[in-house]
Design a protein around this motif. Structure first.
Motif, mmCIF file in Angstrom:
data_model
loop_
_atom_site.group_PDB
_atom_site.id
_atom_site.type_symbol
_atom_site.label_atom_id
_atom_site.label_comp_id
_atom_site.label_asym_id
_atom_site.label_seq_id
_atom_site.Cartn_x
_atom_site.Cartn_y
_atom_site.Cartn_z
ATOM 1 N N ASP A 1 0.832 -1.214 0.000
ATOM 2 C CA ASP A 1 0.000 0.000 0.000
ATOM 3 C C ASP A 1 0.866 1.264 0.000
ATOM 4 O OD1 ASP A 1 -2.349 -1.527 0.150
ATOM 5 O OD2 ASP A 1 -2.275 -1.601 2.350
ATOM 6 N N PHE A 2 2.186 1.084 0.156
ATOM 7 C CA PHE A 2 3.100 2.225 0.289
ATOM 8 C C PHE A 2 4.222 2.098 -0.744
ATOM 9 C CE2 PHE A 2 1.250 1.114 4.348
ATOM 10 C CZ PHE A 2 0.857 2.323 4.885
ATOM 11 N N ALA A 3 4.880 3.206 -1.051
ATOM 12 C CA ALA A 3 6.045 3.148 -1.954
ATOM 13 C C ALA A 3 7.083 4.174 -1.506
ATOM 14 C CB ALA A 3 5.615 3.426 -3.380
ATOM 15 N N LEU A 4 8.350 3.757 -1.607
ATOM 16 C CA LEU A 4 9.470 4.635 -1.238
ATOM 17 C C LEU A 4 9.959 5.340 -2.503
ATOM 18 C CD1 LEU A 4 11.671 5.314 1.026
ATOM 19 C CD2 LEU A 4 12.961 3.419 0.048
ATOM 20 N N HIS A 5 10.121 6.658 -2.424
ATOM 21 C CA HIS A 5 10.585 7.437 -3.577
ATOM 22 C C HIS A 5 11.735 8.333 -3.170
ATOM 23 C CE1 HIS A 5 7.225 6.472 -6.123
ATOM 24 N NE2 HIS A 5 6.365 6.829 -5.172
ATOM 25 N N THR A 6 12.546 8.701 -4.159
ATOM 26 C CA THR A 6 13.527 9.767 -3.951
ATOM 27 C C THR A 6 12.888 11.062 -4.463
ATOM 28 O OG1 THR A 6 15.324 8.223 -4.235
ATOM 29 C CG2 THR A 6 15.866 10.544 -4.545
ATOM 30 N N ALA A 7 13.082 12.131 -3.728
ATOM 31 C CA ALA A 7 12.501 13.419 -4.139
ATOM 32 C C ALA A 7 13.547 14.508 -3.953
ATOM 33 C CB ALA A 7 11.269 13.730 -3.299
ATOM 34 N N THR A 8 13.328 15.637 -4.575
ATOM 35 C CA THR A 8 14.221 16.779 -4.352
ATOM 36 C C THR A 8 13.399 17.951 -3.842
ATOM 37 O OG1 THR A 8 13.978 17.418 -6.649
ATOM 38 C CG2 THR A 8 15.954 16.144 -6.096
ATOM 39 N N LEU A 9 14.052 18.769 -3.038
ATOM 40 C CA LEU A 9 13.411 19.969 -2.507
ATOM 41 C C LEU A 9 14.346 21.144 -2.757
ATOM 42 C CD1 LEU A 9 12.294 18.804 1.065
ATOM 43 C CD2 LEU A 9 10.790 19.342 -0.857
ATOM 44 N N PRO A 10 13.782 22.339 -2.895
ATOM 45 C CA PRO A 10 14.659 23.513 -3.011
ATOM 46 C C PRO A 10 15.311 23.821 -1.665
ATOM 47 C CG PRO A 10 12.360 24.180 -2.926
ATOM 48 C CD PRO A 10 12.362 22.681 -2.962
ATOM 49 N N ALA A 11 16.380 24.589 -1.674
ATOM 50 C CA ALA A 11 16.999 25.027 -0.415
ATOM 51 C C ALA A 11 15.970 25.852 0.371
ATOM 52 C CB ALA A 11 18.233 25.866 -0.716
ATOM 53 N N PRO A 12 16.084 25.868 1.717
ATOM 54 C CA PRO A 12 15.064 26.584 2.496
ATOM 55 C C PRO A 12 15.008 28.079 2.163
ATOM 56 C CG PRO A 12 16.898 25.835 3.896
ATOM 57 C CD PRO A 12 17.097 25.219 2.562
ATOM 58 N N ALA A 13 13.762 28.563 2.032
ATOM 59 C CA ALA A 13 13.527 30.003 1.806
ATOM 60 C C ALA A 13 13.301 30.665 3.159
ATOM 61 C CB ALA A 13 12.302 30.157 0.912
ATOM 62 N N ASP A 14 13.113 31.978 3.168
ATOM 63 C CA ASP A 14 12.806 32.683 4.420
ATOM 64 C C ASP A 14 11.589 32.044 5.079
ATOM 65 O OD1 ASP A 14 14.808 34.451 4.544
ATOM 66 O OD2 ASP A 14 13.665 36.147 3.709
ATOM 67 N N GLY A 15 11.652 31.792 6.394
ATOM 68 C CA GLY A 15 10.523 31.208 7.124
ATOM 69 C C GLY A 15 10.545 29.693 7.123
ATOM 70 N N GLN A 16 11.514 29.087 6.414
ATOM 71 C CA GLN A 16 11.569 27.615 6.339
ATOM 72 C C GLN A 16 12.760 27.052 7.127
ATOM 73 O OE1 GLN A 16 11.491 26.840 2.056
ATOM 74 N NE2 GLN A 16 9.350 26.199 2.296
ATOM 75 N N GLU A 44 4.511 12.487 12.980
ATOM 76 C CA GLU A 44 5.517 13.260 13.708
ATOM 77 C C GLU A 44 6.818 12.490 13.793
ATOM 78 O OE1 GLU A 44 3.904 14.465 17.537
ATOM 79 O OE2 GLU A 44 3.467 16.391 16.603
ATOM 80 N N GLY A 45 7.895 13.236 13.948
ATOM 81 C CA GLY A 45 9.191 12.605 14.141
ATOM 82 C C GLY A 45 10.070 13.452 15.031
ATOM 83 N N LEU A 46 11.139 12.818 15.469
ATOM 84 C CA LEU A 46 12.207 13.528 16.181
ATOM 85 C C LEU A 46 13.153 14.037 15.093
ATOM 86 C CD1 LEU A 46 13.860 14.076 18.847
ATOM 87 C CD2 LEU A 46 14.932 11.853 18.398
ATOM 88 N N VAL A 47 13.346 15.351 15.040
ATOM 89 C CA VAL A 47 14.155 15.924 13.952
ATOM 90 C C VAL A 47 15.290 16.765 14.520
ATOM 91 C CG1 VAL A 47 12.133 15.984 12.420
ATOM 92 C CG2 VAL A 47 12.784 18.060 13.676
ATOM 93 N N GLU A 48 16.341 16.908 13.708
ATOM 94 C CA GLU A 48 17.461 17.780 14.074
ATOM 95 C C GLU A 48 17.553 18.868 13.008
ATOM 96 O OE1 GLU A 48 21.479 16.571 15.994
ATOM 97 O OE2 GLU A 48 21.616 16.276 13.827
ATOM 98 N N VAL A 49 17.688 20.111 13.464
ATOM 99 C CA VAL A 49 17.712 21.232 12.517
ATOM 100 C C VAL A 49 19.077 21.281 11.828
ATOM 101 C CG1 VAL A 49 17.521 23.742 12.269
ATOM 102 C CG2 VAL A 49 16.074 22.522 13.937
ATOM 103 N N ILE A 50 19.051 21.290 10.489
ATOM 104 C CA ILE A 50 20.298 21.434 9.720
ATOM 105 C C ILE A 50 20.509 22.922 9.400
ATOM 106 C CG2 ILE A 50 21.505 20.797 7.594
ATOM 107 C CD1 ILE A 50 19.834 18.207 7.573
ATOM 108 N N THR A 51 19.524 23.554 8.764
ATOM 109 C CA THR A 51 19.608 24.981 8.433
ATOM 110 C C THR A 51 18.271 25.617 8.777
ATOM 111 O OG1 THR A 51 20.859 24.332 6.469
ATOM 112 C CG2 THR A 51 20.125 26.630 6.564
ATOM 113 N N SER A 52 18.302 26.746 9.464
ATOM 114 C CA SER A 52 17.043 27.405 9.806
ATOM 115 C C SER A 52 16.994 28.811 9.236
ATOM 116 C CB SER A 52 16.866 27.477 11.328
ATOM 117 O OG SER A 52 15.667 28.174 11.616
ATOM 118 N N ARG A 53 15.868 29.109 8.573
ATOM 119 C CA ARG A 53 15.610 30.497 8.163
ATOM 120 C C ARG A 53 14.321 30.969 8.835
ATOM 121 N NH1 ARG A 53 16.981 31.656 2.054
ATOM 122 N NH2 ARG A 53 16.755 33.749 2.931
ATOM 123 N N HIS A 54 14.126 30.429 10.085
ATOM 124 C CA HIS A 54 12.979 30.836 10.923
ATOM 125 C C HIS A 54 13.520 31.101 12.320
ATOM 126 C CE1 HIS A 54 9.229 30.783 13.137
ATOM 127 N NE2 HIS A 54 8.563 30.740 11.995
#
Ligand SMILES: NC(=O)c1ccc[n+]([C@@H]2O[C@H](COP(=O)([O-])OP(=O)(O)OC[C@H]3O[C@@H](n4cnc5c(N)ncnc54)[C@H](OP(=O)(O)O)[C@@H]3O)[C@@H](O)[C@H]2O)c1
Length: 333
Positions: free
Chosen positions: A22-37, A73-83
């Motif tokens: 019922d599920f599928a694993l994919h690779t995706a790309t995201l842009p670098a964080p913008a202001d507020g992200q 939800e997950g336990l996350v570690e901040v890599i880059t913050s623009r917030h």
């Protein structure tokens, strides 16, 4: 710069119990964080039963539809913050979804919860010191109206909600009877969580066992499953019983069963309370302080069922929905 990450989509709405297909694993790309992200790395995912109900479009929160990345939800570690709320290197619990990395913004940043460095292991912030712990604390402390000497019965007794309810009740002077699936879970509930009794609902006669272990009736029934377990517990209510309706896992994947018979509530002059953890977020710190003190003093046992790697999430979720998890279901990335 673009970010490359792994993510898991729901490809079709499960029928009954969820399957890996019922599920599928994919690779995706995201842009670098913008202001507020905020760009975060996911350290661990919380697998929670309500996700199945959301996949069926029956949960209070938005549905999870085919094509959606699975929410959660997950336990996350901040890599880059623009917030301004989050800084690089910090750990938070956030709505990251089933992804290896995520870009958070808007509500996901506003509703994220910081994880104090003293929480060790930090995955406890997804379990007994997070949403399931708050559910147990709020249901027991605010809704159950417990008194020392009350007999409390709780179903799904080895899970993060049930085990925490039972142990808070034991520490408050109640007699505590768990209902759990299988001898291994019942042994943990008895030996580690130190309940007075634990009934295996997958073996033997549940009604006879409830009568045997609750000869004066059930003063508080904390229900995590619904279905026939709820009906059977309601048949054994004591006069003036309180019922906390917390979860309906037995019916998340199928049609709602008919019971329980309301005549059982009338006969027992019972009070029935519905529990929604979202109503109690403002008291999370209070719940964490109380549960945390019990943990540090060795009065409260916890266990985690952690599978490894994002790709294991669908199978681990299937195990949770089949009652095969031994403790708080997590995926450690
Ligand atoms: N009201 C709220 O705001 C709120 C918040 C959080 C959680 N919840 C609910 O609380 C319940 C427990 O959550 P949790 O995170 O602590 O999960 P959990 O106990 O780790 O896992 C769910 C357990 O439910 C039992 N189960 C599964 N299918 C069943 C069936 N057909 N009949 C009887 N038992 C079945 C299994 O335990 P056994 O093998 O021991 O039966 C399974 O391990 C869930 O229903 C969840 O949706 C409600």
């Amino acid at each position: 710069m673009t970010l490359t990450l792994q993510q898991i989509q729901l490809v079709r709405t499960p029928e009954g119990l969820p399957l890996e297909s019922d599920f599928a694993l994919h690779t995706a790309t995201l842009p670098a964080p913008a202001d507020g992200q905020v760009h975060v790395r996911v350290l661990a995912l919380s697998l929670d039963p309500y996700l199945r109900s959301a996949m069926a479009g029956r949960h209070l929160s938005a549905p999870i539809l085919p094509g959606d990345v699975v929410r959660g939800e997950g336990l996350v570690e901040v890599i880059t913050s623009r917030h301004p709320r989050m800084q690089a290197g910090e750990r938070w619990v956030a709505a990251c979804g089933w992804r290896s990395e995520a870009l958070l913004d808007g509500d996901a940043v506003a509703q994220a919860r910081p994880v104090a460095r003293e929480i060790d292991p930090p995955t406890l912030a997804l379990g007994v010191l997070g949403m399931p712990g708050l559910t147990a604390w709020a249901g027991f402390k605010l809704l159950a109206d417990a008194k020392p000497g009350d007999t409390l019965v709780v179903s799904a007794a080895s899970g993060p909600v049930g085990a925490t309810v039972g142990q808070l009740a034991r520490l408050a002077g109640c007699r505590v009877v768990g209902i759990a699936g299988g001898p291994e879970k019942c042994a943990w509930v008895m030996n580690e969580a130190k309940f007075d009794a634990c009934i295996d609902h997958r073996a033997g006669d549940l009604r006879a066992a409830l009568k045997q272990h609750c000869p004066k009736g059930i003063d508080i029934y904390f229900d995590n499953v619904g279905g026939d377990v709820l009906q059977a517990a309601c048949e054994q209510l004591a006069l003036g019983a309180r019922i906390v309706l917390c979860g309906l896992i037995a019916q998340y994947g199928g049609a709602a069963p008919a019971g329980p018979n309301p005549g059982l509530f009338i006969r027992a002059r019972a009070t029935v309370r519905g529990l929604v953890v979202y109503d109690h977020w403002a008291r999370l710190a209070e719940a964490q302080a109380e549960i945390g003190a019990h943990l540090r003093a060795g009065r409260l046992a916890v266990r985690e069922d952690a599978s490894r790697g994002l790709a294991s999430a669908p199978a681990a979720f299937g195990r949770l929905m089949r009652g095969l998890n031994q403790g708080k279901a997590l995926v450690v990335l």
